[in-house]
Motif scaffolding. Structure first.
Motif, short mmCIF file in Angstrom:
data_model
loop_
_atom_site.label_atom_id
_atom_site.label_comp_id
_atom_site.label_asym_id
_atom_site.label_seq_id
_atom_site.Cartn_x
_atom_site.Cartn_y
_atom_site.Cartn_z
N ASN A 1 0.80 -1.10 0.01
CA ASN A 1 0.08 -0.12 0.16
C ASN A 1 0.92 1.24 0.07
O ASN A 1 0.59 2.23 -0.74
CB ASN A 1 -0.93 0.07 1.37
CG ASN A 1 -2.12 -0.85 1.07
OD1 ASN A 1 -3.16 -0.13 0.61
ND2 ASN A 1 -2.16 -2.15 1.65
N VAL A 2 1.65 1.32 0.91
CA VAL A 2 2.53 2.52 0.96
C VAL A 2 3.65 2.76 -0.22
O VAL A 2 3.47 4.10 -0.60
CB VAL A 2 3.38 2.44 2.51
CG1 VAL A 2 4.39 3.72 2.47
CG2 VAL A 2 2.53 2.47 3.54
N VAL A 3 4.14 1.89 -0.59
CA VAL A 3 5.32 2.21 -1.45
C VAL A 3 4.65 2.89 -3.01
O VAL A 3 5.23 3.71 -3.25
CB VAL A 3 6.30 0.86 -2.12
CG1 VAL A 3 7.06 1.06 -3.18
CG2 VAL A 3 6.93 0.30 -0.72
N PRO A 4 3.69 2.46 -3.39
CA PRO A 4 2.99 3.10 -4.72
C PRO A 4 2.66 4.56 -4.14
O PRO A 4 2.65 5.45 -5.17
CB PRO A 4 1.98 2.23 -5.24
CG PRO A 4 1.80 1.35 -4.19
CD PRO A 4 2.99 1.04 -3.09
N HIS B 1 0.71 -6.96 -4.42
CA HIS B 1 -0.18 -8.12 -4.24
C HIS B 1 -1.63 -7.77 -4.12
O HIS B 1 -2.15 -8.40 -3.62
CB HIS B 1 0.40 -9.05 -3.37
CG HIS B 1 0.45 -8.67 -1.84
ND1 HIS B 1 1.41 -8.92 -0.76
CD2 HIS B 1 -0.67 -7.76 -1.01
CE1 HIS B 1 0.84 -8.37 0.39
NE2 HIS B 1 -0.15 -7.48 0.15
N VAL B 2 -1.82 -6.44 -3.84
CA VAL B 2 -3.17 -5.84 -3.96
C VAL B 2 -3.73 -5.81 -5.35
O VAL B 2 -3.48 -4.96 -6.18
CB VAL B 2 -3.19 -4.55 -3.24
CG1 VAL B 2 -4.69 -4.15 -3.00
CG2 VAL B 2 -2.65 -4.30 -1.76
N LEU B 3 -4.66 -6.99 -5.65
CA LEU B 3 -5.06 -7.30 -7.05
C LEU B 3 -6.64 -7.47 -7.04
O LEU B 3 -7.30 -7.61 -5.88
CB LEU B 3 -4.32 -8.55 -7.68
CG LEU B 3 -2.84 -8.39 -7.39
CD1 LEU B 3 -2.38 -9.96 -7.49
CD2 LEU B 3 -2.26 -7.60 -8.58
N PRO B 4 -7.16 -7.25 -8.33
CA PRO B 4 -8.69 -7.32 -8.27
C PRO B 4 -9.24 -8.92 -8.23
O PRO B 4 -8.34 -9.95 -8.73
CB PRO B 4 -8.72 -7.08 -9.56
CG PRO B 4 -7.52 -7.07 -10.62
CD PRO B 4 -6.49 -6.91 -9.45
N SER C 1 -7.27 -2.86 -12.63
CA SER C 1 -6.08 -3.54 -12.21
C SER C 1 -5.84 -3.47 -10.99
O SER C 1 -6.56 -3.18 -10.07
CB SER C 1 -5.12 -2.29 -12.83
OG SER C 1 -5.39 -1.99 -14.26
N GLY C 2 -4.50 -4.06 -10.65
CA GLY C 2 -4.09 -4.06 -9.02
C GLY C 2 -3.56 -2.82 -8.58
O GLY C 2 -3.57 -1.81 -9.87
N LEU C 3 -3.27 -2.51 -7.41
CA LEU C 3 -2.68 -1.35 -6.92
C LEU C 3 -1.46 -0.90 -7.59
O LEU C 3 -0.82 -1.85 -7.74
CB LEU C 3 -2.60 -1.71 -5.53
CG LEU C 3 -2.67 -0.27 -4.55
CD1 LEU C 3 -3.99 0.44 -4.65
CD2 LEU C 3 -2.14 -0.26 -3.22
N SER C 4 -1.21 0.44 -8.00
CA SER C 4 0.01 0.75 -8.49
C SER C 4 0.07 2.20 -8.35
O SER C 4 -0.79 3.02 -7.63
CB SER C 4 0.03 0.59 -9.96
OG SER C 4 -1.13 1.24 -10.66
#
Length: 429
Positions: free
Chosen positions: A141-144, A368-371, A380-383
Motif C-alpha cells: 500500500n505505502v510504496v506506490p 499483491h493488492v489485486l482485483p 488493475s491491481g494497486l499501482s
C-alpha cells in the motif's frame, strides 16, 4: 479433494460453470450501515465502541504512539527485517518506473493541451489483521502511494488482544521502516468510516485503499463517492493453467498456499492432462495434512469456490482462465511465456515453475493488492497510477481559438446549447 468439472468437448461459456466464491457484499453493507452512520454522527466515541464490540479491546484513543513504532522495529526478528527491507527495495524499483510523465500536445500554433498527473492529497491505507497479519500489505500500500507523491498517508489496522490491544508489532515495524508514523488501532468498517468522515484528531482522507474482510469491502462500497477507493477486494484466489510438463508437487503446493489465507479462498486448477490432475489429487492430502492450517486449507480446497477444470487442450485452457480472470494466475506449461503474453484477464501472471504466487506476495517487486472475483476483466491491481489523477490544462490564444470557433458554434447549436457558442463568439466582436 478438488471437485472436478470436465469441459472437454463442451462449448459451454466457462463463466457459467467455473467455481467462484459466493460473496454477498450487499447483505454485509446493510449490516454495517449503522456503524458508518454512528461514526459519522458521533466520531471517536463511535469508533471506540465498535472497537470494543468487534475486537474485544477497550481503548481510550486510537492513535498509535510514535514510540510504539520504534520499539516494534527494534524488537523485530532480524530475518524478518531483512526480508521486509528486500521487499521494500524491490517494490520501490518496480513502482518508481510506473510514474507517468506530464505530456503536452500542440494542436495548433498557440493551442496546446497538457495532461498533468497529480497525486491524491491524503490517503487512508487499510492493513488487515484477522486470521493472518500482513506487514507485507503495508509495503504494497505505502510504496506506490509514496512513489506517486502522496503528501499525507495514514494507516489503520485492527488492534490485537494478544498484543495488549495494540496493532501487531510486525505491522508497526513495517510502518517505521517506510517512514509512516500516522497509524491507528482501528479495524473493520469503523476504520473506513473514520477515514471517510474524519473524527476528532483524524483528518478525513481523499481515498481509501487496501484489502480487508467483507465488512471492510462493504464499507468501501457504501462510502465510495465521499472517498475514492481502489477496489472491492474479495477472498483471495489462484488459478493455475498447467499441462503434462508441470510438476504436480509444485501445483499442489501452490494451490495450498492460497487456500491458507482463508476458508473462502479459491484454488482452481485448469489442465488438459488427466495424469497431472490425478497426481495432484493424490499429492494434496499429504501436503494438506502436513501444513500448519490444515482445517482452513481443507475447507478452502473442498469448498464450491475451488476445483479442477479439465479442458481439451492448452488453447481451451487459455479461454477458460481468461473467462475466470483470476487475481493470481500461474502458467505452468511447456510454452509458459508465450501463453502468458496471450492472457487478457488476470490481476498478476506468474510464469513458469520458479515464479510461484508466494514470490509475488512478498519479494517479486510486483504489487499483491489485486482485483478478485473476476474484476480483473476490467480492473488493475494497486499501482502508482491508483494514486494519480490526470488533469488537462488547456491553453489557446486568440488565433488558435479563431481556427475552431466555427466548429464550436456548430456543435453547440446542434446540441441546442447556443450559449456555449455565444461564449466563443463574444470574444471576436
Amino acid at each position: 479433494m478438488l471437485t472436478t468439472t470436465d469441459l472437454r468437448g463442451s462449448d459451454t461459456d466457462p463463466r457459467t460453470v467455473l467455481p467462484r466464491a459466493a460473496v454477498d457484499v450487499g447483505a454485509a453493507a446493510q449490516r454495517i450501515q449503522p456503524i458508518l452512520d454512528d461514526v459519522r454522527d458521533r466520531g471517536l466515541p463511535a469508533v471506540l465502541a465498535a472497537t470494543q464490540r468487534f475486537d474485544g479491546v477497550e481503548l481510550s484513543d486510537v492513535r498509535v504512539p510514535r514510540e510504539h513504532l520504534r520499539t516494534a522495529l527494534e524488537g523485530l526478528d532480524p530475518a524478518v527485517r531483512a526480508a521486509l527491507e528486500t521487499t521494500i527495495q524491490r517494490a520501490r524499483a518496480v513502482h518508481a518506473d510506473q510514474r507517468r510523465q506530464d505530456v503536452t500536445t500542440r494542436l495548433a500554433p498557440g493551442g496546446t493541451v497538457t495532461e498533468r498527473w497529480v497525486p491524491v492529497e491524503r490517503v487512508g491505507l487499510y492493513v488487515p489483521g484477522g486470521l493472518a497479519v500482513y506487514p507485507s500489505s503495508v509495503v504494497m500500500n505505502v510504496v506506490p502511494a509514496q512513489e506517486a507523491g502522496v503528501a499525507s498517508l495514514a494507516i489503520a489496522s485492527p488492534p490485537q488482544r494478544d498484543h495488549g490491544g495494540r496493532v501487531h508489532p510486525a505491522i508497526l515495524a513495517a510502518c517505521e521502516l517506510l517512514g509512516v508514523d500516522e497509524v491507528y488501532s482501528v479495524g473493520g468498517a469503523q476504520a473506513v468510516a473514520m477515514f471517510a468522515y474524519g473524527i476528532e484528531n483524524v483528518r478525513a482522507v481523499d481515498m481509501v485503499t487496501g484489502p480487508g474482510n467483507i465488512y471492510v469491502t462493504a464499507a468501501k462500497r457504501q462510502l465510495r463517492g465521499l472517498v475514492g477507493i481502489d477496489s472491492e477486494a474479495g477472498p483471495t484466489e489462484i488459478a493455475i493453467l498447467a499441462d503434462r510438463t508441470a510438476d504436480p508437487l509444485h501445483v499442489a503446493a501452490d494451490l495450498i498456499s492460497q487456500a491458507e489465507h482463508d476458508p473462502a479462498a479459491a484454488s482452481v486448477l485448469v489442465t488438459d492432462s488427466e495424469e497431472l490432475l490425478a497426481e495432484v489429487q493424490r499429492t494434496l492430502p499429504k501436503l494438506v495434512g502436513a501444513t500448519k492450517h490444515t482445517e482452513r486449507v481443507t475447507e478452502a480446497l473442498s469448498g464450491p469456490q475451488s476445483g479442477a477444470i479439465l479442458v481439451d487442450d492448452v488453447e481451451h485452457g487459455l479461454r477458460v482462465v481468461n473467462a475466470y480472470a483470476a487475481e493470481h494466475l500461474e502458467i505452468q506449461t511447456a510454452d509458459a511465456r508465450e501463453m502468458a503474453l496471450r492472457v487478457r484477464s488476470a490481476g498478476a501472471i506468474f510464469v513458469g515453475p520458479y515464479a510461484p504466487v508466494s514470490l509475488g506476495d512478498y519479494c517479486a517487486g510486483s504489487n499483491h493488492v489485486l482485483p478478485t472475483g473476476g474484476c480483473a476483466r476490467h480492473s488493475s491491481g494497486l499501482s502508482v497510477q491508483t494514486f494519480l489523477r490526470g488533469v488537462h490544462i488547456i491553453e489557446y490564444d486568440k488565433p488558435a481559438l479563431a481556427e475552431v470557433a466555427g466548429h464550436v458554434v456548430a456543435l453547440a447549436n446542434a446540441e441546442d446549447l447556443p450559449a456555449h457558442g455565444e461564449a466563443v463568439q463574444v470574444r471576436f466582436r
